[in-house]
Scaffold this motif. Structure first.
Motif, PDB file in Angstrom:
ATOM      1  N   UNK A   1       5.560  10.753   6.919  1.00 31.39           N
ATOM      2  CA  UNK A   1       5.095  10.129   5.382  1.00 31.39           C
ATOM      3  C   UNK A   1       5.289  10.831   4.452  1.00 31.39           C
ATOM      4  N   UNK A   2       5.332  12.199   4.576  1.00 26.49           N
ATOM      5  CA  UNK A   2       6.047  13.485   3.681  1.00 26.49           C
ATOM      6  C   UNK A   2       7.590  12.652   2.911  1.00 26.49           C
ATOM      7  N   UNK A   3       8.295  12.303   4.138  1.00 34.30           N
ATOM      8  CA  UNK A   3       9.482  11.860   3.352  1.00 34.30           C
ATOM      9  C   UNK A   3       9.760  10.798   2.617  1.00 34.30           C
ATOM     10  N   UNK A   4       8.531   9.254   2.895  1.00 33.11           N
ATOM     11  CA  UNK A   4       8.248   8.715   2.035  1.00 33.11           C
ATOM     12  C   UNK A   4       7.852   9.146   0.883  1.00 33.11           C
TER      13      UNK A   4
ATOM     14  N   UNK B   1       8.865   8.935  -5.381  1.00 34.20           N
ATOM     15  CA  UNK B   1       8.348  10.582  -7.026  1.00 34.20           C
ATOM     16  C   UNK B   1       9.967  10.380  -6.830  1.00 34.20           C
ATOM     17  N   UNK B   2      11.083  10.349  -6.449  1.00 30.30           N
ATOM     18  CA  UNK B   2      12.543   9.580  -6.416  1.00 30.30           C
ATOM     19  C   UNK B   2      12.355   8.314  -7.469  1.00 30.30           C
ATOM     20  N   UNK B   3      10.983   7.186  -6.881  1.00 33.62           N
ATOM     21  CA  UNK B   3      11.480   5.965  -7.562  1.00 33.62           C
ATOM     22  C   UNK B   3      10.903   6.188  -9.053  1.00 33.62           C
ATOM     23  N   UNK B   4      10.304   6.635  -9.531  1.00 34.34           N
ATOM     24  CA  UNK B   4       8.676   6.895 -10.462  1.00 34.34           C
ATOM     25  C   UNK B   4      10.238   8.159 -11.402  1.00 34.34           C
TER      26      UNK B   4
ATOM     27  N   UNK C   1       0.966  -1.087   0.002  1.00 35.97           N
ATOM     28  CA  UNK C   1       0.111   0.110   0.180  1.00 35.97           C
ATOM     29  C   UNK C   1       1.160   1.245   0.017  1.00 35.97           C
ATOM     30  N   UNK C   2       0.544   1.969  -0.677  1.00 35.44           N
ATOM     31  CA  UNK C   2       0.535   4.051  -1.141  1.00 35.44           C
ATOM     32  C   UNK C   2       0.700   4.829   0.097  1.00 35.44           C
ATOM     33  N   UNK C   3      -0.575   4.729   0.181  1.00 39.27           N
ATOM     34  CA  UNK C   3      -0.886   5.433   1.453  1.00 39.27           C
ATOM     35  C   UNK C   3       0.217   5.625   2.835  1.00 39.27           C
ATOM     36  N   UNK C   4      -0.045   4.425   3.413  1.00 38.79           N
ATOM     37  CA  UNK C   4       0.889   4.373   4.775  1.00 38.79           C
ATOM     38  C   UNK C   4       0.143   5.031   5.848  1.00 38.79           C
ATOM     39  N   UNK C   5      -1.003   4.664   5.920  1.00 38.81           N
ATOM     40  CA  UNK C   5      -1.403   5.610   7.178  1.00 38.81           C
ATOM     41  C   UNK C   5      -1.073   5.210   8.342  1.00 38.81           C
ATOM     42  N   UNK C   6      -0.009   3.941   8.691  1.00 37.07           N
ATOM     43  CA  UNK C   6       0.108   4.374   9.909  1.00 37.07           C
ATOM     44  C   UNK C   6       1.533   4.940   9.726  1.00 37.07           C
TER      45      UNK C   6
END
Length: 450
Positions: free
Chosen positions: A182-185, A190-193, A171-176
């Motif tokens: 979450x900001x740095x994730x 986007x770097x991966x993209x 999951x990419x939302x990572x509400x945990x």
């Protein structure tokens, strides 16, 4: 990035040979590479009986320990090999006990080194050189755990790096996560993209999430239902599931499967079970991991030693035949392979809303019950009610049948061919270690059409 020359060995494992070569001995290195190439040719069937070569695919895993990402990756590679592709699998650590259950493939095992701490650094130390040696047409990254290597390979190898296709396994939302994490994730995604050539989601619901999170064009995203099962395993599970193996107690048996790590939130599952369990109910958590001690202490604190068991790794197929209800308490997932297996077995399912794909996977509530992540009370209530509503075994099997290796493996090969035909991320075909991407694509496609 430069590394010191090492005298450590890379051990190749295949049907024909078990080779090792010393980097300090160039003649031995050349001979080992020649013999390994010969072993690969003996163990794979050409796409067609002509002079054009098959597609070369390389992937890598840390080890054979049971895990959904690694298990699916090895099944895919095995299917590609059987279809005629030339495959190479780099393995960080050999484990003979777990390897016995893995398919027979041309593995290359990284050497142990006291100078390189951690499995990730060891993988990074050897991968660039192995890619230059194996000269793959495409690199397959089996899940989010491994995308850091995709980015680093692009940076280290530049335009000589083959195109990379990565499966989005979580999951990419990572509400945990907390707001700052979450900001740095999201920055990291986007770097991966910017460096991964093509991304593959595991359910239709993932497409929009991937496009937004990685900030990529829609045409750089494909969807392939996660090939978690073989057709034979699907038939076996569906035939055994409804029968249920006789048990020595009359209560309900709840089954969970997964690594004993924070992501799976088995602590919440144990606490929810404590809230609703009758004296003859049982909870089995199949898996191993760093949280074993913590979970065992929690079981003792709740006085559930006679009702909760953590037997370690084992055959999920066998336990699926014994259970009454499958439970998934994770904080985040992609498309969990164990849920697909539970569908095939015809088990009632209780799961958290740990992925945007979960609603689609469970037929919008027809094939299982979804509750919010982290909600102990709701999870316990759903566990108690899991067997109250009838389920459609044919519908569950049809849903599971979407996720077979026989359907997924050819879809991935089609994606690889499209990527080979397309320009690189900078609009130009990469150097590809002196191979031209367009000519490689023509060779592979022509061989496939003959």
């Amino acid at each position: 990035m430069r590394f010191r020359r090492s005298t450590a060995s890379i051990r190749y494992d295949g049907k024909a040979n078990d080779l090792s070569c010393r980097r300090r001995n160039p003649a031995c290195l050349r001979e080992a590479a020649r013999r390994h190439s010969s072993a690969q040719k003996q163990s794979i069937m050409p796409l067609r009986s002509d002079t054009r070569r098959p597609m070369r695919i390389l992937t890598f895993i840390h080890g054979f320990e049971p895990g959904g990402v690694e298990k699916v990756a090895l099944r895919l590679v095995s299917a590609w090999r059987d279809s005629g592709a030339a495959v190479s699998i780099i393995v960080g650590k050999d484990n003979a006990d777990y390897r016995a259950a893995a398919p027979a493939l041309p593995y290359a095992f990284l050497p142990e080194s006291r100078w390189i701490p951690g499995k990730s650094l060891k993988m990074l130390r050897w991968l660039p050189g192995l890619i230059r040696r194996h000269r793959p047409d495409v690199i397959f990254v089996g899940g989010n755990t491994y995308t850091i290597f995709a980015v680093l390979l692009k940076l280290l190898l530049g335009r000589s790096c083959p195109p990379i296709v990565a499966k989005v396994s979580n999951d990419l939302g990572r509400d945990d996560m907390g707001p700052l994490s979450r900001f740095f994730y999201r920055k990291w995604l986007r770097i991966q993209g910017r460096h991964i050539d093509h991304l593959v989601g595991m359910a239709d619901a993932n497409r929009a999430e991937i496009v937004a999170a990685f900030d990529v064009a829609t045409e750089r995203v494909s969807i392939v239902p996660d090939p978690a099962l073989s057709a034979a395993q699907l038939d076996l599970l569906s035939s055994r599931g409804p029968l249920r193996i006789d048990r020595s107690h009359s209560g309900q048996t709840f089954l969970a499967v997964g690594r004993l790590v924070q992501q799976k939130n088995f602590a919440l599952l144990i606490e929810a079970f404590a809230d609703i369990a009758r004296a003859d109910d049982r909870l089995v958590i199949l898996g191993e991991g760093v949280q074993r001690g913590k979970l065992e202490r929690l079981v003792a604190e709740l006085h559930l030693e006679s009702q909760v068991s953590l037997p370690g790794h084992g055959s999920a197929d066998d336990w699926l035949a014994r259970a009454d209800t499958f439970v998934l308490s994770s904080d985040y997932e992609g498309v969990p392979a164990v849920v697909i297996e539970a569908l095939a077995a015809g088990l009632p399912i209780v799961a958290t809303q740990c992925s945007v794909a979960m609603s689609e996977l469970l037929g919008n509530g027809r094939l299982g019950t979804l509750v919010p992540t982290g909600d102990r009370e709701a999870f316990g209530h759903a566990m108690r009610q899991a067997n109250a509503s009838p389920i459609s075994l044919p519908d569950m099997k049809r849903q599971a049948a979407r996720f077979t290796i026989e359907k997924g493996a050819p879809d991935y090969l089609d994606i690889f061919r499209r990527v080979l035909e397309s320009p690189g991320l900078d609009g130009q075909a990469p150097d590809r270690m002196r191979d031209n991407r367009a000519s490689v694509a023509r060779e592979v496609l022509a061989a496939d059409r003959l």
